[in-house]
Design an enzyme around this catalytic site. Sequence first.
Site, PDB file in Angstrom:
ATOM      1  CB  THR A  94      16.457 -41.335   6.410  1.00 32.39           C
ATOM      2  OG1 THR A  94      15.394 -40.998   5.512  1.00 32.39           O
ATOM      3  CG2 THR A  94      17.777 -41.300   5.654  1.00 32.39           C
ATOM      4  CG  ASP A 145      13.630 -37.483   3.694  1.00 35.40           C
ATOM      5  OD1 ASP A 145      12.678 -37.384   2.900  1.00 35.40           O
ATOM      6  OD2 ASP A 145      13.785 -38.450   4.449  1.00 35.40           O
ATOM      7  CD  GLU A 183      16.749 -38.018   7.100  1.00 31.92           C
ATOM      8  OE1 GLU A 183      15.766 -38.292   6.396  1.00 31.92           O
ATOM      9  OE2 GLU A 183      16.797 -38.273   8.319  1.00 31.92           O
ATOM     10  CG  ASP A 202      14.554 -39.738   0.830  1.00 33.47           C
ATOM     11  OD1 ASP A 202      14.395 -38.593   0.365  1.00 33.47           O
ATOM     12  OD2 ASP A 202      14.095 -40.080   1.940  1.00 33.47           O
ATOM     13  CG  HIS A 203      11.230 -39.435  -1.294  1.00 31.77           C
ATOM     14  ND1 HIS A 203      10.675 -38.214  -0.918  1.00 31.77           N
ATOM     15  CD2 HIS A 203      11.462 -40.097  -0.132  1.00 31.77           C
ATOM     16  CE1 HIS A 203      10.579 -38.158   0.399  1.00 31.77           C
ATOM     17  NE2 HIS A 203      11.062 -39.291   0.899  1.00 31.77           N
ATOM     18  CG  ASP A 239      10.017 -35.873   3.727  1.00 33.68           C
ATOM     19  OD1 ASP A 239       9.702 -36.124   2.558  1.00 33.68           O
ATOM     20  OD2 ASP A 239       9.436 -36.383   4.701  1.00 33.68           O
ATOM     21  CB  SER A 244      11.536 -41.867   4.021  1.00 29.87           C
ATOM     22  OG  SER A 244      11.291 -40.569   3.541  1.00 29.87           O
ATOM     23  CG  HIS A 252       7.124 -39.105  -0.474  1.00 34.03           C
ATOM     24  ND1 HIS A 252       7.678 -40.243   0.079  1.00 34.03           N
ATOM     25  CD2 HIS A 252       7.175 -38.162   0.504  1.00 34.03           C
ATOM     26  CE1 HIS A 252       8.051 -39.998   1.322  1.00 34.03           C
ATOM     27  NE2 HIS A 252       7.747 -38.743   1.604  1.00 34.03           N
ATOM     28  CG  HIS A 273       5.273 -34.567   3.897  1.00 31.07           C
ATOM     29  ND1 HIS A 273       4.575 -35.372   3.028  1.00 31.07           N
ATOM     30  CD2 HIS A 273       6.366 -35.286   4.281  1.00 31.07           C
ATOM     31  CE1 HIS A 273       5.196 -36.535   2.898  1.00 31.07           C
ATOM     32  NE2 HIS A 273       6.294 -36.505   3.650  1.00 31.07           N
TER      33      HIS A 273
END
Length: 548
Positions: free
Chosen positions: A158, A49, A278, A325-326, A283, A90, A425, A287
């Site tokens: 997710t 992620d 995942e 995912d991004h 992620d 997400s 993101h 952040h």
Amino acid sequence: MERFFMQRKNLIVSAILILCVILSTLAFAQQNSDESHKNVKNVILMIPDGMTTAHTTLARWYQGGEPLAMDEIACGLVKTYSANNPITDSAPAATAYATGYKTQNRYLSIYPEIASMPGVGQVEENDFYKPIVTILEAAKKVGKSTGLVFTCQFPHATPAAFAAHTDNRNDYEGIAEQIVYNQVDVVLGGGWKYIDKNQRKDKEDLAGYLKNNGFVVTSSWNELKNQSPKKVWGLFAQDYMHYDFDRSGTGEPSLAEMTQKALQILSKNRNGFFLMVEGSQIDWASHANDPVGVVSEVLAFDNAVKVALDFAKSRDDTAVIVVPDHNNGGMTLGNYSASIDSVLLNDFLKHIKKATKTGAGVEEIIGNNKTDENIKKVVSKYYGIDNLTQDEINAIKNASAGKLNYVLGPIISKRSYIGWTTNDHTGEEVVLYAYHPNGYVPHGVIDNTEVCDYMAEILGIDLGSFNENAYISDADIQDKGYDVTINKDNPNNIQLEIIHNGKKYVIPQNKNIVIQGQNQFNTKYVNVYISSVKRFFVSSDIVDLIKK
């Protein structure tokens, strides 16, 4: 002479017919060979992620330049935008992988109302918010085992996208109930409090439901690691799990260990399996702009990739797809303080290599003892930084609970010439990695929805056929002449009530059941209430149950 030519003509025609049959047979054999070449029994989808190429570059340098397990299977790029935004969250990103459809930000595996991005088709108004059958749900319907492995809490976006449907990704209790009633065979990660009747607002005993349906349910890795049950829910933290660098002494398993356990259990099914793994907190570290957390989680995820690839390469029926995912954070190796000639590799790594805890781990150690001396002592011990400024010390003191990594991440990033553009993101393409036993993998730049299309293709699953008649709305049921009411007396358990031939049928949200008096019937899919528009979608086989 005429007879001779007729015989010759007949021979030629016969020869042509025989040749056509041979060519047709060869073509059919080739077609079957092609299908056989593509098809696999098992798919392992792995989602790091928020991971970018900067993340993998830093992780690779951290381990001395040694390649990552995923490096050898890099094959393309994936476009990540959602139905209504160039920067996805997400929920729609995972929805694209789970269903093959784009949806709006914050939505999980339901059709969007707004489809404003170029090339995204607008769905019919009657289908707004309708649940979309996921590849996990379809795999279960065709007899495969299913699994979800993660380090976040299991109702997080997710994992939720593969076994739940909602317009609100933050409705953790409702999402948890849907995932439980979907009876995913193996669920390993965090989030115990969402199945505990004593901690849920609605007091639903989801742990009890799982046990009554043949699942081993545990919060102890030590208890599970030497067992091999057929179906298991192992939730090893009340909420989310620790970062890998902070895991020592917690009793929590690594992502690689959970992946290994899931494969051990799921591979018992002769019909095959679908597993989603995942790396959730890559992620979260991004952040926070925390490069230590990034390294911790990328390497932990890559260890899980190695487990999956080793499994797949030991047999000829398993594909592995690795795809973020991004992007997140806009991370760069190099910032405004760095120049090409002056910054050496050690300048990027020396502070990160000294760190033995992530910012989240340091916060646990500092606790409430936020004196200058204790802050300097802890940061020196676990980060190797002995020159904190007074402004940095004050920022650590004033950090909100659960947010110290948002302070420590930038502190170490600045000293390591690592740049960030945002705490959120970003919208660029992500790298696609794929392994197939016969080399049948996507190449080039593809859409995130095509990842699902590819998985369905190689599993031989026609997702479109599942979605044709899976769900029906309360309005559609009413149009059929039934008396329909949405009962909101209990806001934690909204129900659809249908009166037909003097009988009352009660359909609770988030469950796959219909109650009629003392009778209870199971439905094919979980029933979904969309709170923002007050629409109720139910499994379409409910109409047949009511007619009986």
